[in-house]
Design an enzyme around this catalytic site. Structure first.
Site, mmCIF file in Angstrom:
data_model
loop_
_atom_site.group_PDB
_atom_site.id
_atom_site.type_symbol
_atom_site.label_atom_id
_atom_site.label_comp_id
_atom_site.label_asym_id
_atom_site.label_seq_id
_atom_site.Cartn_x
_atom_site.Cartn_y
_atom_site.Cartn_z
ATOM 1 C CB CYS A 1 -0.894 -0.093 1.031
ATOM 2 S SG CYS A 1 -2.574 0.837 0.974
ATOM 3 C CG HIS B 1 -5.143 -2.547 3.388
ATOM 4 N ND1 HIS B 1 -5.527 -1.805 4.095
ATOM 5 C CD2 HIS B 1 -5.762 -3.569 3.836
ATOM 6 C CE1 HIS B 1 -6.649 -2.159 4.719
ATOM 7 N NE2 HIS B 1 -6.707 -3.389 4.752
#
Lengths: 236, 418
Positions: free
Chosen positions: A96, A194
């Site tokens: 991320c 993520h």
């Protein structure tokens, strides 16, 4: 950090800046899957006020909000340790915001480009819409193939330069741009999956481990494999 | 309140009608639908219904419903109050609560974190209570640094008196935007979201506890006039008096909530000696901390929605011989992302019997396996209790920790226990 070379050193970069949601999971899964195979591990937490050691085996970078992301990029660039570690052959998994940081450049709050650490040939900016939800992608055969599952939550859009290859092809979700997800270059991997990307993808965890310890004995399927199957079945 | 303009009176009456219909049809407690109908008729209704009252808004990531209940209980010392005790914490719920008590001079409204600036502007409250901010449902909630910034900006424009937790840097920074504040040292068990300075991003110096300061810009913890001594179960008031709490609600988080409620009551002129006995009477809040008896076993229900909440729940678990059931869903109100499970350290459960259930029990199972905690898988509370009873007949108590919709499902199975 211990100097015993038989210990696999997992380095978590900046848990104070880059840990928004479950990023610790990646370190925990790597440690567990290594130890199940009798490989001794050490997890090193490197805070943003500390120098980044260069003798680590696997470096992990997590997600972060805009301001911590900018700070982390600035500190990593001036520290230089992460770049030197990758030059020595260390493996990296960046997730991320961490994925954007290790590239050539990424966008700040107003989408002005800021310089990244420069260990992955990608450039990131801000997209029109936020990508939030389950993501499923098919991993490139050169990095083991198979399917990865995760949750994405980002506004970034990422373009790959000639030295980086897409980690996977997106089947559900946005990833880099709606068609590919993540990137790799040598031993450096980045992804928009993520937080705990590795718990849901045991094969990806093993890929990272094998970069440093060579071929691994397979482990009996357990909850990680089951979660992997379940999440793909739930959304596809 | 009787001088409400005609349109507002109509809106308010229609809303109340819709709320009773919702209750009669057993579709809910009516808090949301009533407000929604009323808002359609009169968009400025929240402001109109607030006029002439002395309101308190309560916001935080965790403990909003409980603290709202505690403050409401303390304020009843002064007479009837308006409050959204069912936890409907957005403007529609506020309208329903205020319309239900047109004559109440005082009110306390639990307020969703995102809606605080908007509700603050609409209601011009006398007091704003802020307890904590931490990561929560990040697939749909704002980043909390941004949230704190919006709180701060809206408080800078307001006349409200703030009662806030000095120990949480994000909350304190937001509260420092207000002109008047009462600071409570309410503690902060979960610190993973406050290593950085909310003002400049520098790495905070966080010792000696509970002190914190930023070495880069100088932002520092405001001095608190209220504090809690957890070991002694005591609240310390601004004049240095130590008062034994002896609450009906368990744990350090509730001692902090009680201290905040007492500090808030003082702004209404209610002395701690008057408020504390009222706080002690509360033993459960909308099913939280309540016990149900199933198969001869007392099952206690704990709600935990995010890492900070799970940490607080672990701290109130019974002794290790009491089994615990963990239940996790990932519906929209829970957040559809279960990543937060990896922020919680489950190894503290290693010395007790653990069961996992809920729609995302596989996520929980992997999480526990990774922390080396042995567990069993269950389908529902009744089934798990039957199994425990068969295997360990001496067990008389079980704790349940569940996230939002998992908690509501369990609560519904026992007749929406309060």
């Amino acid at each position: 950090m211990s100097d015993d070379s038989s210990v696999l050193r997992i380095v978590w970069i900046y848990p104070d800046l880059l840990s928004t949601y479950g990023d610790q999971g990646n370190a925990l899964i790597l440690r567990r899957r290594a130890e199940q195979r009798g490989i001794r591990t050490e997890v090193v937490y490197v805070y943003s006020s500390d120098p980044v050691p260069v003798e680590g085996d696997i470096y992990l970078l997590g997600g972060g909000e805009d301001r911590p992301q900018n700070l982390a990029a600035e500190r990593l660039r001036s520290d230089g340790g992460l770049k030197r570690a990758t030059e020595r052959g260390a493996a990296v998994l960046a997730v991320c915001a961490g994925y954007q940081i290790i590239g050539e450049s990424f966008g700040d709050d107003d989408d002005n480009p800021l310089p990244g650490v420069g260990i992955l040939d990608i450039r990131s900016g801000r997209g029109e819409t936020r990508a939030v939800g389950e993501i499923v992608a098919e991993v490139a055969p050169e990095v083991g193939g198979g399917t990865i599952t995760g949750f994405e939550n980002h506004q970034g859009r990422t373009a790959l330069g000639p030295s980086a290859r897409p980690l996977s092809r997106t089947l559900l979700g946005i990833g880099n741009d709606g068609s590919t997800e993540g990137a790799y270059q040598g031993n450096v991997l980045g992804t928009y999956l993520h937080g705990p990307a590795l718990p849901r993808n045991p094969a990806l965890a093993d890929l990272l481990l094998s970069i440093r310890v060579g071929q691994l004995d397979p482990l009996p399927a357990s909850w990680g494999e089951r979660l992997h199957e379940e999440r793909i079945a739930a959304v596809m | 309140m009787s001088e409400l303009p005609l349109r507002a009176q109509l809106a308010s009456a229609l809303g109340k009608g819709a709320a009773s219909l919702s209750r009669a049809a057993r579709r809910g407690d009516g808090s949301v639908i009533g407000g929604r109908v009323a808002l359609k008729v009169e968009p400025g209704l929240l402001g109109k219904l607030s006029r002439g009252r002395r309101l308190t808004l309560v916001s935080a990531t965790n403990g909003k419903t409980t603290t709202t209940r505690l403050i409401a209980s303390a304020l009843r010392e002064l007479g009837d109050i308006a409050t959204n005790e069912h936890g409907a914490n957005m403007p529609t719920g506020h309208i329903t609560a205020l319309a239900a008590k047109p004559e109440a001079r005082n009110g306390v409204l639990e307020t969703d974190e995102k809606y605080l600036p908007q509700v603050l502007e609409a209601t011009s409250p006398a007091v704003v209570v802020l307890m904590n901010l931490s990561r929560d449902q990040m697939d749909r909630a704002s980043e909390i640094n941004l949230l704190a910034k919006k709180w701060r900006e809206s408080l800078q424009k307001s006349e409200a008196h703030v009662v806030a937790n000095a120990d949480d840097p994000l909350v304190a920074w937001a509260g420092l935007g207000a002109r008047h504040a009462t600071w409570v040292s309410a503690g902060q068990r979960w610190k993973e979201d406050s290593w950085c300075c909310p003002d400049c991003g520098g790495h905070l110096k966080r010792e000696p506890e509970p002190h914190w300061e930023c070495p880069e810009c100088g932002l520092a913890r405001p001095e608190a006039t209220w504090s809690v001594d957890n070991d002694a179960d005591v609240v310390i008031t601004p004049d240095g008096q130590r008062m034994k709490l002896d609450l009906g609600l368990p744990g350090g988080a509730n001692r902090a909530n009680a201290a905040i409620a007492m500090a808030t009551a003082v702004t209404y002129g209610i002395h701690p000696k008057q408020s504390l006995p009222r706080l002690r009477e509360i033993r459960s809040v909308a099913g939280r901390y309540t016990s149900v008896v199933t198969n001869g076993v007392e099952v206690r229900l704990l709600l935990a929605k995010n890492p900070a909440g799970w940490l607080e729940s672990f701290a109130v678990l019974g002794p290790p011989r009491i089994p615990v059931i963990l239940a996790v869903n990932a519906q929209i109100p829970d957040g559809k992302d279960t990543s937060w499970l990896w922020d919680v350290d489950y190894s503290v459960l290693g010395d007790r019997r653990v069961f996992v259930m809920g729609e995302r029990r596989t996520d929980l199972a992997l999480r526990l396996e990774t922390d080396g905690v042995a567990f069993d898988v269950g389908d529902d509370v009744a089934g798990v209790v039957t199994r425990i009873k068969a295997e360990q007949p001496e067990i008389t108590k079980v704790d349940v920790i569940a996230n939002y919709t998992a908690f509501q499902q369990i609560r519904a199975a026992y007749g929406r226990v309060q």
